[in-house]
Write an enzyme that holds these catalytic residues in place. Structure first.
Site, PDB file in Angstrom:
ATOM      1  N   ILE A 134     -12.878  -4.722   8.087  1.00  0.00           N
ATOM      2  CA  ILE A 134     -11.945  -3.577   8.025  1.00  0.00           C
ATOM      3  C   ILE A 134     -12.317  -2.615   6.891  1.00  0.00           C
ATOM      4  CG2 ILE A 134      -9.960  -4.654   9.184  1.00  0.00           C
ATOM      5  CD1 ILE A 134      -8.892  -5.404   6.343  1.00  0.00           C
ATOM      6  N   LYS A 188     -12.535   0.536   4.597  1.00  0.00           N
ATOM      7  CA  LYS A 188     -11.686   1.704   4.356  1.00  0.00           C
ATOM      8  C   LYS A 188     -12.605   2.906   4.258  1.00  0.00           C
ATOM      9  CE  LYS A 188      -9.975   4.614   0.940  1.00  0.00           C
ATOM     10  NZ  LYS A 188     -10.743   5.346  -0.110  1.00  0.00           N
ATOM     11  N   SER A 237     -19.753   6.738  10.854  1.00  0.00           N
ATOM     12  CA  SER A 237     -20.938   5.864  10.772  1.00  0.00           C
ATOM     13  C   SER A 237     -20.530   4.385  10.737  1.00  0.00           C
ATOM     14  CB  SER A 237     -21.850   6.253   9.609  1.00  0.00           C
ATOM     15  OG  SER A 237     -21.252   5.913   8.398  1.00  0.00           O
ATOM     16  N   TYR A 285       0.828  -1.217   0.000  1.00  0.00           N
ATOM     17  CA  TYR A 285       0.000   0.000   0.000  1.00  0.00           C
ATOM     18  C   TYR A 285       0.868   1.275   0.000  1.00  0.00           C
ATOM     19  CZ  TYR A 285      -3.740  -3.215   1.561  1.00  0.00           C
ATOM     20  OH  TYR A 285      -4.630  -4.260   1.687  1.00  0.00           O
TER      21      TYR A 285
HETATM   22  N1  LIG Z   1      -5.659  -8.656   1.792  1.00  0.00           N
HETATM   23  C1  LIG Z   1      -5.998  -8.174   0.613  1.00  0.00           C
HETATM   24  O1  LIG Z   1      -5.609  -8.709  -0.448  1.00  0.00           O
HETATM   25  C2  LIG Z   1      -6.898  -6.975   0.544  1.00  0.00           C
HETATM   26  C3  LIG Z   1      -7.545  -6.643  -0.660  1.00  0.00           C
HETATM   27  C4  LIG Z   1      -8.398  -5.540  -0.667  1.00  0.00           C
HETATM   28  C5  LIG Z   1      -8.581  -4.795   0.491  1.00  0.00           C
HETATM   29  N2  LIG Z   1      -7.920  -5.132   1.650  1.00  0.00           N
HETATM   30  C6  LIG Z   1      -8.091  -4.337   2.905  1.00  0.00           C
HETATM   31  O2  LIG Z   1      -9.464  -4.141   3.172  1.00  0.00           O
HETATM   32  C7  LIG Z   1      -9.754  -2.752   3.272  1.00  0.00           C
HETATM   33  C8  LIG Z   1     -11.159  -2.450   2.823  1.00  0.00           C
HETATM   34  O3  LIG Z   1     -11.404  -2.908   1.527  1.00  0.00           O
HETATM   35  P1  LIG Z   1     -11.679  -1.924   0.284  1.00  0.00           P
HETATM   36  O4  LIG Z   1     -10.995  -0.638   0.512  1.00  0.00           O
HETATM   37  O5  LIG Z   1     -11.337  -2.723  -0.911  1.00  0.00           O
HETATM   38  O6  LIG Z   1     -13.260  -1.782   0.250  1.00  0.00           O
HETATM   39  P2  LIG Z   1     -14.415  -1.298   1.257  1.00  0.00           P
HETATM   40  O7  LIG Z   1     -13.886  -0.982   2.591  1.00  0.00           O
HETATM   41  O8  LIG Z   1     -15.484  -2.306   1.141  1.00  0.00           O
HETATM   42  O9  LIG Z   1     -14.932   0.029   0.515  1.00  0.00           O
HETATM   43  C9  LIG Z   1     -14.237   1.231   0.544  1.00  0.00           C
HETATM   44  C10 LIG Z   1     -15.039   2.263  -0.263  1.00  0.00           C
HETATM   45  O10 LIG Z   1     -16.339   2.390   0.304  1.00  0.00           O
HETATM   46  C11 LIG Z   1     -16.556   3.733   0.713  1.00  0.00           C
HETATM   47  N3  LIG Z   1     -17.256   3.708   2.000  1.00  0.00           N
HETATM   48  C12 LIG Z   1     -16.768   3.260   3.183  1.00  0.00           C
HETATM   49  N4  LIG Z   1     -17.685   3.397   4.152  1.00  0.00           N
HETATM   50  C13 LIG Z   1     -18.780   3.947   3.579  1.00  0.00           C
HETATM   51  C14 LIG Z   1     -20.048   4.363   4.070  1.00  0.00           C
HETATM   52  N5  LIG Z   1     -20.354   4.227   5.341  1.00  0.00           N
HETATM   53  N6  LIG Z   1     -20.934   4.897   3.197  1.00  0.00           N
HETATM   54  C15 LIG Z   1     -20.619   5.052   1.884  1.00  0.00           C
HETATM   55  N7  LIG Z   1     -19.424   4.684   1.367  1.00  0.00           N
HETATM   56  C16 LIG Z   1     -18.506   4.152   2.203  1.00  0.00           C
HETATM   57  C17 LIG Z   1     -15.206   4.385   0.830  1.00  0.00           C
HETATM   58  O11 LIG Z   1     -15.333   5.776   0.571  1.00  0.00           O
HETATM   59  P3  LIG Z   1     -14.387   6.935   1.176  1.00  0.00           P
HETATM   60  O12 LIG Z   1     -12.980   6.399   1.198  1.00  0.00           O
HETATM   61  O13 LIG Z   1     -14.597   8.050   0.245  1.00  0.00           O
HETATM   62  O14 LIG Z   1     -14.846   7.282   2.557  1.00  0.00           O
HETATM   63  C18 LIG Z   1     -14.421   3.644  -0.243  1.00  0.00           C
HETATM   64  O15 LIG Z   1     -14.671   4.210  -1.502  1.00  0.00           O
HETATM   65  C19 LIG Z   1      -8.657  -2.124   2.394  1.00  0.00           C
HETATM   66  O16 LIG Z   1      -8.523  -0.747   2.622  1.00  0.00           O
HETATM   67  C20 LIG Z   1      -7.463  -2.946   2.804  1.00  0.00           C
HETATM   68  O17 LIG Z   1      -6.973  -2.512   4.066  1.00  0.00           O
HETATM   69  C21 LIG Z   1      -7.106  -6.215   1.684  1.00  0.00           C
END
Ligand SMILES: NC(=O)c1ccc[n+]([C@@H]2O[C@H](COP(=O)([O-])OP(=O)(O)OC[C@H]3O[C@@H](n4cnc5c(N)ncnc54)[C@H](OP(=O)(O)O)[C@@H]3O)[C@@H](O)[C@H]2O)c1
Length: 256
Positions: A223, A225, A234, A47
């Protein structure tokens, strides 16, 4: 805050994901999250934001020991010496003496699991890593991994549109943390009609229902993001209600 108990240790069920957070925005999100009460932070070498995560932790003023800090070794650093070297670099960037959890980010068949997990276990023995685990591992590979290290976690994609029945069963049996990444399906679940409808009865949003549904499952942590303070706040506001069995089943039925 709610917790999952893994091998006798309590782990915060909700954490902050930091993929695609960078520079000042990353520092600020980590700071904000910790101020709101988050105590579980997820980053990774790939990252390229461990520096910023470390700075956010420092400036938050929250004691390091209160935080469950996770980072991941990238697949190009799976040889013994690269695991040791890259993890030490991660710790320096994170400004900490130890990681609570160190994960293999993805499987990489070109390096024997024994070599990578052996090196991670050495780090565990010397105290620079408290627990080791894997990410994106299917059940048979998790099983194989346990022959080389005590596996504390498998971090995988898990949200209302994605079934993970086999891993859920395995996590319960083997007592490991199943960390759900992309828990709001990368944002795709935030406008889901069913989640919204369930949310109405509780005064909650669709995203809050997705997160609550995850952390109500045994051994599961989520987790999300989030960058905006509104989302950070929220997503953390999910500890004052419960989904009924019927509501839980309605969310399970959204799988595709
Ligand atoms: N191990 C792996 O291979 C792997 C792969 C993918 C992800 N991850 C980890 O998992 C974490 C989360 O996954 P992700 O980032 O892919 O997806 P996610 O957390 O499902 O979605 C993040 C997106 O949703 C938005 N969001 C978050 N909360 C919200 C809410 N309450 N209302 C409306 N929109 C909301 C965020 O907007 P804003 O940012 O604009 O607030 C962002 O655009 C990553 O950051 C990383 O740490 C790990």
């Amino acid at each position: 805050m709610e917790y999952q108990t893994i091998k006798g240790e309590k782990v915060p069920s909700l954490g902050l994901g930091t993929w695609r957070l960078s520079r000042h925005e990353c520092v600020r999100s980590v700071e904000h999250a910790l101020a709101l009460g988050y105590r579980h932070i997820d980053t990774a070498q790939i990252y390229a934001n461990e520096d910023e995560v470390g700075r956010g932790i420092q400036t938050s003023g929250v004691d390091r020991e209160e935080i469950f800090l996770v980072t991941k070794v990238w697949t190009s650093s799976f040889s013994h010496d690269d695991v040791i070297r890259s993890t030490n670099e991660s710790l320096k960037k994170l400004q900490t003496e130890y990681a609570d959890l160190l994960l293999m980010h993805w499987p990489n068949p070109s390096v024997p699991l024994e070599e990578t997990l052996g090196a991670m276990s050495e780090l565990q023995e010397e105290g620079s890593v408290r627990h080791v685990g894997v990410s994106n591992f299917p059940p048979p590979m998790v099983e194989e991994a346990t022959q080389h290290a005590e596996i504390f976690c498998n971090q995988v994609e898990y949200h209302p549109y994605k079934a993970q029945d086999e891993l859920l069963e395995q996590a319960k049996e083997m007592d490991y943390l199943l960390t759900a990444y992309s828990p709001v399906a990368g944002g795709a679940a935030v406008n889901d009609a069913t989640l919204r409808e369930i949310g109405k009865a509780h005064g909650k949003t669709a995203a809050q229902i997705a997160l609550r549904w995850l952390i109500q499952q045994e051994k599961v942590a989520a987790i999300p993001k989030a960058t905006s303070e509104d989302h950070l706040r929220s997503n953390f506001d999910i500890f004052d209600f419960e989904l009924s069995d019927e509501e839980t089943e309605r969310v399970f039925a959204l799988r595709r």
